[in-house]
Design a protein around this motif. Structure first.
Motif, mmCIF file in Angstrom:
data_model
loop_
_atom_site.group_PDB
_atom_site.id
_atom_site.type_symbol
_atom_site.label_atom_id
_atom_site.label_comp_id
_atom_site.label_asym_id
_atom_site.label_seq_id
_atom_site.Cartn_x
_atom_site.Cartn_y
_atom_site.Cartn_z
ATOM 1 N N SER A 49 0.840 -1.198 0.000
ATOM 2 C CA SER A 49 0.000 0.000 0.000
ATOM 3 C C SER A 49 0.876 1.249 0.000
ATOM 4 O O SER A 49 0.649 2.199 -0.765
ATOM 5 C CB SER A 49 -0.920 0.007 1.225
ATOM 6 N N ILE A 50 1.877 1.261 0.860
ATOM 7 C CA ILE A 50 2.778 2.408 0.963
ATOM 8 C C ILE A 50 3.582 2.584 -0.318
ATOM 9 O O ILE A 50 3.756 3.699 -0.825
ATOM 10 C CB ILE A 50 3.708 2.244 2.179
ATOM 11 N N HIS A 51 4.075 1.485 -0.849
ATOM 12 C CA HIS A 51 4.852 1.474 -2.098
ATOM 13 C C HIS A 51 4.050 2.124 -3.233
ATOM 14 O O HIS A 51 4.557 3.011 -3.949
ATOM 15 C CB HIS A 51 5.192 0.020 -2.416
ATOM 16 N N ASN A 52 2.803 1.717 -3.399
ATOM 17 C CA ASN A 52 1.952 2.273 -4.460
ATOM 18 C C ASN A 52 1.595 3.729 -4.174
ATOM 19 O O ASN A 52 1.584 4.563 -5.094
ATOM 20 C CB ASN A 52 0.684 1.444 -4.612
ATOM 21 N N TYR A 53 1.306 4.041 -2.933
ATOM 22 C CA TYR A 53 0.971 5.424 -2.587
ATOM 23 C C TYR A 53 2.124 6.375 -2.909
ATOM 24 O O TYR A 53 1.920 7.432 -3.513
ATOM 25 C CB TYR A 53 0.599 5.537 -1.101
ATOM 26 N N LEU A 54 3.325 6.000 -2.522
ATOM 27 C CA LEU A 54 4.467 6.876 -2.762
ATOM 28 C C LEU A 54 4.690 7.111 -4.256
ATOM 29 O O LEU A 54 4.981 8.236 -4.681
ATOM 30 C CB LEU A 54 5.730 6.277 -2.134
ATOM 31 N N PHE A 55 4.541 6.059 -5.054
ATOM 32 C CA PHE A 55 4.758 6.225 -6.498
ATOM 33 C C PHE A 55 3.656 7.074 -7.129
ATOM 34 O O PHE A 55 3.935 8.051 -7.835
ATOM 35 C CB PHE A 55 4.826 4.868 -7.188
ATOM 36 N N TYR A 56 2.415 6.731 -6.869
ATOM 37 C CA TYR A 56 1.312 7.423 -7.550
ATOM 38 C C TYR A 56 1.024 8.801 -6.980
ATOM 39 O O TYR A 56 0.321 9.600 -7.610
ATOM 40 C CB TYR A 56 0.064 6.543 -7.550
ATOM 41 N N SER A 57 1.550 9.123 -5.803
ATOM 42 C CA SER A 57 1.424 10.482 -5.272
ATOM 43 C C SER A 57 2.591 11.363 -5.701
ATOM 44 O O SER A 57 2.679 12.523 -5.297
ATOM 45 C CB SER A 57 1.329 10.452 -3.739
ATOM 46 N N GLY A 58 3.490 10.815 -6.518
ATOM 47 C CA GLY A 58 4.577 11.619 -7.069
ATOM 48 C C GLY A 58 5.796 11.749 -6.188
ATOM 49 O O GLY A 58 6.670 12.584 -6.457
ATOM 50 N N GLN A 59 5.911 10.922 -5.148
ATOM 51 C CA GLN A 59 7.025 11.068 -4.220
ATOM 52 C C GLN A 59 8.221 10.177 -4.562
ATOM 53 O O GLN A 59 9.198 10.148 -3.804
ATOM 54 C CB GLN A 59 6.542 10.790 -2.801
ATOM 55 N N LEU A 60 8.136 9.482 -5.701
ATOM 56 C CA LEU A 60 9.278 8.724 -6.219
ATOM 57 C C LEU A 60 9.530 9.174 -7.665
ATOM 58 O O LEU A 60 9.426 8.374 -8.603
ATOM 59 C CB LEU A 60 9.002 7.220 -6.164
ATOM 60 N N PRO A 61 9.858 10.448 -7.877
ATOM 61 C CA PRO A 61 9.994 10.954 -9.253
ATOM 62 C C PRO A 61 11.147 10.330 -10.023
ATOM 63 O O PRO A 61 11.188 10.423 -11.249
ATOM 64 C CB PRO A 61 10.212 12.460 -9.046
ATOM 65 N N PHE A 62 12.053 9.685 -9.326
ATOM 66 C CA PHE A 62 13.194 9.040 -9.982
ATOM 67 C C PHE A 62 12.888 7.588 -10.343
ATOM 68 O O PHE A 62 13.764 6.858 -10.801
ATOM 69 C CB PHE A 62 14.433 9.096 -9.066
ATOM 70 N N ALA A 63 11.623 7.172 -10.144
ATOM 71 C CA ALA A 63 11.219 5.786 -10.413
ATOM 72 C C ALA A 63 10.430 5.688 -11.714
ATOM 73 O O ALA A 63 9.673 6.593 -12.077
ATOM 74 C CB ALA A 63 10.386 5.243 -9.257
ATOM 75 N N THR A 64 10.589 4.552 -12.391
ATOM 76 C CA THR A 64 9.837 4.233 -13.600
ATOM 77 C C THR A 64 9.088 2.926 -13.384
ATOM 78 O O THR A 64 9.665 1.954 -12.893
ATOM 79 C CB THR A 64 10.777 4.084 -14.810
#
Length: 442
Positions: free
Chosen positions: A326-341
């Motif tokens: 849940s946390i993993h998906n939240y961080l990505f889709y909320s824009g807090q992992l901008p260096f991730a693809t």
């Protein structure tokens, strides 16, 4: 005889006609005047109606905009995520995202995985499980670092095997948890009293994130790409960073099958309850992540800091095991992992997360065999998948494996490098694995 004069009281025909004409003109003038008054009134009424409709239309448009704004704050589409990722300078927990090294690619290894690292938390498994994971990784040609967290009571036999396969074991230490419940919160999460040192402030299952950050940071020769992964249900068919491996830039998070979205309860319920936002995007699996050394260290740090917020917030505490996803998906889709693809599943990425397809096909297979042979589910799962023959443990029509039983990408030809959640296919695949020496090493 009296003579009739002009004023004898009898109206002449000409005067009568003139009077009639005058009356007609007067009637016409009256009607025209009334019509003009009615026309003016009608125009005024029509103007008022049109003005009212315009005002109503403007109100409806503004109301729709306000509704959409509220809805968009609850449901975030992909273009919003992309914009957020491009603008994000720090996470909600204050971690800076401005380091340019986070966005760089690993220097071409030319097929040599010596500087690469594979890490996992592997506590409490038997030797056979370690041999399947470690042995499969080494037999794939992987030359790099393998770092595994193991239980305090790990057996000498396992440690000896690790030495043989050049695995760095990290012996875990269990301690009492230090996160405590407020007086009004009696959640079951606070009854779980064992945590992993030195991270007694988060759930034991979450501790792999800060622990792996520490292990990677302490490994000065782990300078190449990094894979953090689940252990029990991961197999290696090719060296993850060997010849022909796709380049690694920043962080890579891996999508599950397109049919699995973040509307699944594992992400929808916790994220909505904790953050009051809902996403409908492809599910990202937190069990496997790839990145450069810099990007991986930053990701693991961000996960840990966010986990501390969740466990300290009543609305974010859940008595479930999978909320790291849940946390993993939240961080990505909320824009807090901008260096991730986000890497699409079975489309040439390093990891093939096959669990959704495996679970679906296993259930379909069980239902079919139960109906065909009038047997229970346990016995149904002892039957081979349709089309199985020789090493091909599942029929070609399913587009899962090749003639040698190796998992393939969506094109049906390219073999997957790393396969995660392979065990979801159940007993037919497990039988194939045993018969073909998956757990044998050497």
């Amino acid at each position: 005889m009296m003579r009739r004069g002009v004023n004898s009281g009898v109206t002449s025909p000409s005067n009568n006609n003139q009077s009639i004409n005058n009356n007609k003109r007067n009637d016409h003038d009256n009607k025209l005047e009334k019509f003009q008054k009615f026309d003016i009134q009608s125009r005024n009424i029509l103007f008022i109606i049109m003005l009212s409709m315009c005002i109503l239309l403007i109100w409806l448009i503004q109301s729709a905009d306000r509704y959409n704004e509220r809805r968009m704050s609850k449901f975030q589409p992909s273009n919003i995520h992309a914009q957020k990722r491009s603008l994000q300078k720090k996470t909600d927990t204050g971690i800076s995202l401005m380091d340019p090294n986070l966005y760089k690619a690993v220097t071409d290894l030319k097929g040599d995985s010596t500087t690469a690292t594979v890490m996992g938390l592997a506590s409490g498994y038997d030797l056979k499980t370690y041999m399947g994971f470690v042995g499969g990784l080494r037999k794939s040609g992987f030359k790099g670092h393998i770092i595994l967290g193991v239980a305090p009571d790990v057996s000498p036999e396992i440690l000896e095997y690790f030495k043989y396969r050049q695995v760095t074991p990290k012996i875990l230490k269990w301690v009492n948890c230090t996160y405590t419940a407020p007086e009004d919160d009696k959640a079951d999460i606070f009854k779980k009293t064992k945590c992993s040192h030195p991270y007694s402030d988060i759930k034991i299952r979450w501790s792999r994130f800060p622990l792996q950050r520490d292990w990677l940071r302490d490994c000065k020769t782990c300078t190449g790409p990094v894979l953090v992964t689940d252990v029990r249900d991961t197999l290696f068919q090719l060296d993850p960073f060997g010849p022909g491996s796709p380049p690694v830039k920043g962080l890579q998070v891996f999508e599950e099958d397109k049919s699995q979205t973040t509307q699944h309860w594992l992400t929808k319920w916790p994220i909505d309850s904790c953050k009051h936002v809902t996403y409908e995007e492809t599910m990202l699996c937190s069990g496997t992540t790839v990145g450069t050394r810099e990007a991986m260290l930053k990701y693991l740090e961000i996960m840990y800091e966010e986990m501390k917020v969740w466990i300290e917030t009543k609305e974010c505490r859940f008595n479930i095991n999978g909320d790291d996803q849940s946390i993993h998906n939240y961080l990505f889709y909320s824009g807090q992992l901008p260096f991730a693809t986000a890497i699409p599943n079975r489309r040439g990425g390093i990891v093939n997360t096959i669990g959704v397809e495996g679970s679906n096909l296993r259930q379909e297979h069980a239902d079919s065999m139960m109906k065909k042979y009038n047997i229970d589910k346990d016995h149904a799962m002892l039957k081979d998948f349709e089309g199985a023959s020789g090493k091909r443990w599942i029929g070609k029509k399913f587009n899962i494996a090749d003639d040698d039983g190796m998992f393939v990408e969506f094109d049906g030809k390219t073999r997957s490098r790393v396969v995660h959640q392979w065990d979801r296919f159940g007993k037919p695949l497990l039988k194939y694995m045993r018969d073909n020496g998956f757990y044998d090493d050497p």
